[in-house]
Every structure is written in C-alpha cells, then in structure tokens.
Motif scaffolding. Structure first.
Motif, PDB file in Angstrom:
ATOM      1  N   LYS A 438      28.573  -6.633  -6.983  1.00 14.75           N
ATOM      2  CA  LYS A 438      28.098  -7.062  -5.669  1.00 14.75           C
ATOM      3  C   LYS A 438      26.579  -6.960  -5.554  1.00 14.75           C
ATOM      4  CE  LYS A 438      32.315  -5.825  -3.129  1.00 14.75           C
ATOM      5  NZ  LYS A 438      32.898  -4.909  -2.115  1.00 14.75           N
ATOM      6  N   SER A 439      25.995  -6.054  -6.338  1.00 13.16           N
ATOM      7  CA  SER A 439      24.542  -5.865  -6.300  1.00 13.16           C
ATOM      8  C   SER A 439      23.800  -6.789  -7.253  1.00 13.16           C
ATOM      9  CB  SER A 439      24.198  -4.408  -6.639  1.00 13.16           C
ATOM     10  OG  SER A 439      24.730  -3.532  -5.672  1.00 13.16           O
ATOM     11  N   GLY A 440      24.532  -7.722  -7.872  1.00  8.94           N
ATOM     12  CA  GLY A 440      23.878  -8.716  -8.705  1.00  8.94           C
ATOM     13  C   GLY A 440      24.026  -8.539 -10.196  1.00  8.94           C
ATOM     14  N   PHE A 441      24.674  -7.468 -10.628  1.00  6.81           N
ATOM     15  CA  PHE A 441      24.839  -7.238 -12.065  1.00  6.81           C
ATOM     16  C   PHE A 441      26.088  -7.976 -12.556  1.00  6.81           C
ATOM     17  CE2 PHE A 441      22.272  -3.779 -10.444  1.00  6.81           C
ATOM     18  CZ  PHE A 441      21.254  -3.697 -11.373  1.00  6.81           C
ATOM     19  N   ILE A 442      25.998  -9.300 -12.566  1.00 13.45           N
ATOM     20  CA  ILE A 442      27.172 -10.146 -12.785  1.00 13.45           C
ATOM     21  C   ILE A 442      27.633 -10.174 -14.241  1.00 13.45           C
ATOM     22  CG2 ILE A 442      26.581 -11.604 -10.818  1.00 13.45           C
ATOM     23  CD1 ILE A 442      25.575 -13.714 -12.826  1.00 13.45           C
ATOM     24  N   TYR A 443      26.793  -9.723 -15.163  1.00 15.36           N
ATOM     25  CA  TYR A 443      27.186  -9.738 -16.576  1.00 15.36           C
ATOM     26  C   TYR A 443      27.886  -8.451 -16.993  1.00 15.36           C
ATOM     27  CZ  TYR A 443      23.745 -13.468 -16.247  1.00 15.36           C
ATOM     28  OH  TYR A 443      23.053 -14.584 -15.846  1.00 15.36           O
ATOM     29  N   LEU A 444      28.055  -7.552 -16.042  1.00 15.36           N
ATOM     30  CA  LEU A 444      28.647  -6.254 -16.347  1.00 15.36           C
ATOM     31  C   LEU A 444      30.094  -6.359 -16.860  1.00 15.36           C
ATOM     32  CD1 LEU A 444      27.016  -3.713 -16.211  1.00 15.36           C
ATOM     33  CD2 LEU A 444      28.114  -3.133 -14.059  1.00 15.36           C
ATOM     34  N   PRO A 445      30.971  -7.144 -16.231  1.00 15.86           N
ATOM     35  CA  PRO A 445      32.341  -7.228 -16.744  1.00 15.86           C
ATOM     36  C   PRO A 445      32.404  -7.673 -18.209  1.00 15.86           C
ATOM     37  CG  PRO A 445      32.221  -8.172 -14.555  1.00 15.86           C
ATOM     38  CD  PRO A 445      30.810  -7.906 -14.977  1.00 15.86           C
ATOM     39  N   PHE A 446      31.582  -8.653 -18.567  1.00 19.61           N
ATOM     40  CA  PHE A 446      31.550  -9.125 -19.957  1.00 19.61           C
ATOM     41  C   PHE A 446      31.104  -7.992 -20.883  1.00 19.61           C
ATOM     42  CE2 PHE A 446      29.443 -10.861 -23.648  1.00 19.61           C
ATOM     43  CZ  PHE A 446      30.299 -11.865 -24.066  1.00 19.61           C
ATOM     44  N   MET A 447      30.051  -7.287 -20.501  1.00 19.10           N
ATOM     45  CA  MET A 447      29.532  -6.205 -21.337  1.00 19.10           C
ATOM     46  C   MET A 447      30.544  -5.074 -21.478  1.00 19.10           C
ATOM     47  SD  MET A 447      25.522  -5.847 -20.297  1.00 19.10           S
ATOM     48  CE  MET A 447      24.308  -7.075 -20.790  1.00 19.10           C
ATOM     49  N   VAL A 448      31.151  -4.679 -20.377  1.00 20.31           N
ATOM     50  CA  VAL A 448      32.139  -3.597 -20.415  1.00 20.31           C
ATOM     51  C   VAL A 448      33.294  -3.977 -21.334  1.00 20.31           C
ATOM     52  CG1 VAL A 448      33.863  -2.352 -19.049  1.00 20.31           C
ATOM     53  CG2 VAL A 448      31.538  -2.628 -18.169  1.00 20.31           C
ATOM     54  N   GLN A 449      33.766  -5.206 -21.226  1.00 17.96           N
ATOM     55  CA  GLN A 449      34.870  -5.660 -22.061  1.00 17.96           C
ATOM     56  C   GLN A 449      34.502  -5.622 -23.543  1.00 17.96           C
ATOM     57  OE1 GLN A 449      35.948  -9.783 -21.504  1.00 17.96           O
ATOM     58  NE2 GLN A 449      37.975  -9.489 -22.333  1.00 17.96           N
ATOM     59  N   GLU A 450      33.327  -6.122 -23.886  1.00 12.81           N
ATOM     60  CA  GLU A 450      32.903  -6.154 -25.291  1.00 12.81           C
ATOM     61  C   GLU A 450      32.680  -4.746 -25.836  1.00 12.81           C
ATOM     62  OE1 GLU A 450      32.608  -8.758 -27.462  1.00 12.81           O
ATOM     63  OE2 GLU A 450      33.651  -9.846 -25.865  1.00 12.81           O
ATOM     64  N   LEU A 451      32.070  -3.889 -25.036  1.00 14.51           N
ATOM     65  CA  LEU A 451      31.796  -2.531 -25.494  1.00 14.51           C
ATOM     66  C   LEU A 451      33.077  -1.715 -25.624  1.00 14.51           C
ATOM     67  CD1 LEU A 451      28.559  -1.835 -23.432  1.00 14.51           C
ATOM     68  CD2 LEU A 451      28.720  -2.100 -25.916  1.00 14.51           C
ATOM     69  N   LYS A 452      34.053  -1.992 -24.795  1.00 12.77           N
ATOM     70  CA  LYS A 452      35.348  -1.314 -24.924  1.00 12.77           C
ATOM     71  C   LYS A 452      36.041  -1.722 -26.223  1.00 12.77           C
ATOM     72  CE  LYS A 452      36.770  -0.273 -20.180  1.00 12.77           C
ATOM     73  NZ  LYS A 452      37.775  -0.553 -19.124  1.00 12.77           N
ATOM     74  N   LYS A 453      35.947  -2.998 -26.583  1.00 19.38           N
ATOM     75  CA  LYS A 453      36.532  -3.457 -27.846  1.00 19.38           C
ATOM     76  C   LYS A 453      35.901  -2.722 -29.021  1.00 19.38           C
ATOM     77  CE  LYS A 453      37.437  -8.238 -26.351  1.00 19.38           C
ATOM     78  NZ  LYS A 453      36.994  -9.655 -26.556  1.00 19.38           N
ATOM     79  N   TRP A 454      34.573  -2.626 -28.992  1.00 23.35           N
ATOM     80  CA  TRP A 454      33.854  -1.934 -30.067  1.00 23.35           C
ATOM     81  C   TRP A 454      34.257  -0.465 -30.113  1.00 23.35           C
ATOM     82  CZ3 TRP A 454      30.087   1.891 -28.830  1.00 23.35           C
ATOM     83  CH2 TRP A 454      29.433   2.439 -29.935  1.00 23.35           C
ATOM     84  N   ASP A 455      34.328   0.158 -28.947  1.00 29.37           N
ATOM     85  CA  ASP A 455      34.654   1.582 -28.877  1.00 29.37           C
ATOM     86  C   ASP A 455      36.060   1.854 -29.405  1.00 29.37           C
ATOM     87  OD1 ASP A 455      34.308   4.339 -27.993  1.00 29.37           O
ATOM     88  OD2 ASP A 455      35.699   3.837 -26.389  1.00 29.37           O
ATOM     89  N   LYS A 456      36.976   0.949 -29.119  1.00 30.37           N
ATOM     90  CA  LYS A 456      38.368   1.149 -29.508  1.00 30.37           C
ATOM     91  C   LYS A 456      38.582   0.911 -31.000  1.00 30.37           C
ATOM     92  CE  LYS A 456      42.998   0.167 -27.721  1.00 30.37           C
ATOM     93  NZ  LYS A 456      43.796  -0.635 -26.750  1.00 30.37           N
ATOM     94  N   SER A 457      37.735   0.098 -31.585  1.00 30.12           N
ATOM     95  CA  SER A 457      37.883  -0.232 -33.004  1.00 30.12           C
ATOM     96  C   SER A 457      37.374   0.918 -33.866  1.00 30.12           C
ATOM     97  CB  SER A 457      37.091  -1.496 -33.338  1.00 30.12           C
ATOM     98  OG  SER A 457      35.700  -1.222 -33.348  1.00 30.12           O
ATOM     99  N   ASN A 458      37.693   0.852 -35.128  1.00 30.81           N
ATOM    100  CA  ASN A 458      37.179   1.830 -36.084  1.00 30.81           C
ATOM    101  C   ASN A 458      35.987   1.257 -36.841  1.00 30.81           C
ATOM    102  OD1 ASN A 458      39.080   3.917 -35.572  1.00 30.81           O
ATOM    103  ND2 ASN A 458      40.613   2.766 -36.717  1.00 30.81           N
ATOM    104  N   SER A 459      35.300   0.333 -36.200  1.00 35.40           N
ATOM    105  CA  SER A 459      34.183  -0.347 -36.832  1.00 35.40           C
ATOM    106  C   SER A 459      33.070   0.634 -37.200  1.00 35.40           C
ATOM    107  CB  SER A 459      33.626  -1.423 -35.891  1.00 35.40           C
ATOM    108  OG  SER A 459      32.416  -1.934 -36.370  1.00 35.40           O
ATOM    109  N   SER A 460      32.433   0.373 -38.326  1.00 40.26           N
ATOM    110  CA  SER A 460      31.299   1.197 -38.755  1.00 40.26           C
ATOM    111  C   SER A 460      29.990   0.725 -38.110  1.00 40.26           C
ATOM    112  CB  SER A 460      31.155   1.156 -40.275  1.00 40.26           C
ATOM    113  OG  SER A 460      30.950  -0.176 -40.715  1.00 40.26           O
TER     114      SER A 460
END
Length: 484
Positions: A438-460
C-alpha cells in the motif's frame, strides 16, 4: 507351558522393534543424514548436545510415496517437535530453542514407507542485541544542538508530532535544556571544524558512523579496527595521509571539547535518565533466536549487534553503520516520542517494542542486504531504472527519490517479511507485506516469492548472487510493455 510362552513373546516384541529395509541407500555424515529406500520400517537417529536456549536449525525433505515418515526431535524421552508425512512429501525447515541443557535426539521413523529423506541440522548459541550508550554520540548530540538549536528555539508554530500538537522545542525537549547550558561553547575549535565539514556535504550519518568506530572521549583515537572508509571521507581528494591527519585533528579537538564542557558532569547529572533509556530499550529487544534466524537466512554473520540510544540526538533521528574490520553493526538513535523529566513519572521516549523491533529487523537488515545491491552491475541498475516510474510519487513520500534507493528499501523489507515468518510471527509478516504494498513497494511480492524459493532450496548460490538473478528476473517480469 508358562515358561515357554515368555521367551516366545520376547522374540515377537524384539522383532516388532527391529528396522526393516529394502533397497536401502544411505549417506550419513556429521550434521546430516539421508536415505532412499523401497521399504523402511524402523528408526534412524542422530544426537546433538544443546545448552539451554541454543537454537537447533533443521532443514529436511521427507518423501513417503507410500506409508508414513515422521521426523522428530526429543529430549529426556519427550518429543519437542515433530513433522509427519503420509503418502506425500514435504521440503521445509524448522528451528527450535532448547528448553533445557542436554542431549537431543533427531529421529526419522518409517512405517512401511517407500521413498526417502534428507535431514540437515546445525546448533548455534543464542545471540543477543547489545544495548549501551556511547560517550562520543552524546557529545556529538551536543554539537548538533549548538549548530541547530537556535533554529529549533525560534520555531513557534505548533505542528502535529506523534499525534500531539506542539512547538518544535517541545518535540526536541533536550534541545532547549542543552542549548542554554552549552551555548557559550559554540565558538570552540571542534564546532568550526564540524561546520566546515557539514557545509562540504558530510551529514549526521557520517559523523555518527565515524565516532562509533574510534575510542571514546576524552581519549578518542583512530584504532587498528577503525574502518578505513570512514577515515577516507576526511580527504575530499582521496589522499590517505591527509585523511588520517584531518581525522586525528578532528578527534583531538573533540577530546578537548569533552573536557572543556565537562562531559562527565553532564552524564552524571542525567545518569538516572540514561539508565531508564537503556532499560526501556533492553526489555524490548528481540528474543535470542532472532539474530541467528536472520543470519541463517542471509547466510552471513556479524560478530556483534548494538543498539545505542541517545538522550542528546534529536527525537526520531537514527543512524546505522557497520564496522567492516570487526564485523560489528551499530544503530544509534534519539527518542521515539516526547520525553518527560517529571521525577515521579520520567519517560525518555524509548519504551516502544514496535519501534525497537523495527530497528533490529530493518536497520540491522540493511547490513545484510545493502552489499547485495552494491555488488550489482551498474548497467543493471540503469536498465531497471524504468521500474521507478510507477512508484515514484509514493517513494518520494518516503524520501526515496531515485530507483537505487527504492531498490535498497525493497530488498531489506522483503527480508523483514521472510524473517518475521521464520520466527513464527506470520501475522506480522502478512501485515508488513500488505502495508508495504500500500505504501508503494509493489515489487515486494515478487521479491519475497523469489527469495523464499532460494531459501528453501539447497542451492550453493549465496545471497548476493541470488539477488543478482532475482533483479534480472524482475526486469523480465516487469518489462515496460507488460506494465502498460
């Protein structure tokens, strides 16, 4: 007959407790164990010794194409935590705080299961946020008062401050107190140096960052651990020798100033109020698993985290810095709201759990996230600058006037959402996400989703490189044509 039945029953019971496997392939190492199988009925165990309040991190994948697999942590015969899958799979993570000192058992229990599992675990001690005042910051606050006090005192119009109508001097309540007491020292050598440097473009954040990385007055000196970048700012032309000479001269004048105004007497006079300020902050710092969870997520660590409340810094001001040499993070700040020096009901304006939690999550978070943005190719920042246009007006309201500033803020806020969720505060995580959108940070959902994928993976892939890949994906997902 009776003497024959007992051993037969014992054989049956022992057989029911034995591990039965088929096509078993396993990998067992310190801190992790894994297996795949055609059949698994039984238990696989690892033990780990924990001290009370230690944090045990577990990442797991459980696959039960048939049957049942249960992962559990137990202590003294009691189950502390468990996860069960039946005819399905799950990949996730969990952390728990050891309720007592002792040996904990991590068990994978199979019941006629087909599939596999992988469990990784790590124990870390709790980390606490240090809360303390700093003599240099209190002295610098007095310098700010001498510089800006006259303006504050001449403002007679009332404004809304934290929901209350007041004049500026009431909001900055320490300013009139300090200015009247110390205004005769405005012509001191340090004030002349300070004002020249301020005019040259050195702001509050520079001075606080430097002063937190040197010895404390009246013996302030550059040390072996003072960040060289902080010293370098003293030379506009980038001359190392000149920078050190000017920084030393600045500190010499600062030490003289502390003696001249008798800083010790000032600190002694306000000692009960400093103690109250420290206590107000200390009781609201995040719990002991907060910092380890943050470090686990970002895959980075710092040696120390400090909150430095100040009575002399102006109300609602705050500044963060990191000493790269010692990997120490500081955040120093003035009161959050109005102060009261009433002896019966003193209030230094620091007793705000929401604000203190925000300082810890947001300001400490910048030390993790900013280096990732700093490492991005300048060409990528330029190529994604069009993403600022749809959010420009809202970002300006927050003081972020260029895309790079907005990018810093998007990333740290994405981390806040994820870390809040990880420590079990999912309600706050959802609230923060919605409020930021609501405060204008409209790219946050995309970033949260991508960072969660990375966090969940066992990627190096480390955090900095993940951010690089994420920004490239953001650019693709929000192409100008797609945004129109």
């Amino acid at each position: 007959m009776r003497f024959i039945l007992i051993p037969l029953l014992t054989v049956i019971l022992l057989a029911s407790c034995a591990t039965t496997t088929r096509n078993w392939k396993s990998n067992d190492q310190p801190g992790q164990f894994a297996a795949s199988f055609g059949l698994f009925s039984g238990k696989e165990k690892h033990t780990v010794n924990l001290t009370k309040d230690d944090i045990l991190f577990i990442k797991y994948t459980l696959i039960a194409t048939s049957g049942e697999i249960t992962l559990s942590v137990s202590n003294k015969g009691g189950v502390v935590w468990q996860k069960k899958v039946t005819g399905t799979s799950d990949t996730s993570e969990h952390h728990l705080v050891a309720p007592s000192t002792g040996q904990y058992t991590i068990t994978v229990n199979g019941q006629k299961a087909t599939g596999g599992f992988e469990v990784k675990y790590k124990a870390v001690p709790p980390k606490t946020v240090q809360v303390k005042t700093h003599r240099n910051i209190e002295l610098y606050g007095l310098m700010m008062v001498l510089d800006d006090g006259p303006y504050v005192l001449t403002q007679k119009d009332t404004m809304d401050y934290s929901g209350r109508r007041a004049v500026m001097a009431q909001w900055y309540s320490m300013v009139p107190r300090n200015y009247e007491r110390y205004k005769a020292f405005d012509t001191c050598r340090i004030m002349s140096i300070y004002k020249k440097m301020e005019t040259a473009g050195n702001g509050y954040d520079f001075f606080t960052g430097f002063l937190l990385q040197v010895g404390e007055v009246p013996f302030a000196r550059i040390s072996a651990t003072t960040d060289l970048q902080q010293i370098a700012r003293f030379s506009p032309k980038g001359d190392t020798a000149e920078a050190r000479q000017k920084a030393t001269a600045f500190l010499d004048a600062l030490n003289d100033f502390s003696r001249l105004i008798d800083l010790d007497a000032h600190l002694a006079q306000y000692k009960p109020y400093y103690e109250l300020a420290i206590a107000s902050v200390a009781k609201n710092v995040p719990r002991g698993d907060f910092l380890p969870v943050m470090e686990q997520y970002y895959r980075k660590q710092f040696s120390e985290y400090n909150l430095v409340p100040s009575l002399n810094l102006f109300t609602a001001m705050g500044f963060g810095t990191m000493n790269r040499s010692t990997r120490t993070i500081y955040n120093t700040f003035g009161s959050f709201t109005f102060q009261s020096f009433d002896s019966k009901h003193p209030d230094m304006g620091f007793d705000d759990p929401v604000q203190i939690r925000a300082l810890a999550a947001h300001e400490f978070g910048h030390s993790f996230t900013n280096p990732a943005i700093d490492s991005l190719p300048p060409s990528l920042i330029k190529e994604t600058a069009y993403l600022y246009e749809p959010i420009k007006e809202e970002m300006k309201k927050h003081g972020y006037t260029i895309w790079l500033q907005s990018l810093y803020e998007h990333l740290v806020r994405a981390g806040e959402v994820i870390v809040a969720e990880k420590i079990g505060d999912s309600t706050r995580a959802v609230s923060m996400l919605q409020s930021n959108i609501k405060s204008g940070f409209i790219y946050l959902p995309f970033m949260v989703q991508e960072l969660k994928k990375w966090d969940k993976s066992n990627s190096s892939v480390d955090f900095n490189n993940e951010v690089l890949q994420m920004i490239v994906k953001l650019k693709e997902a929000y192409k100008p044509a797609k945004m129109n």
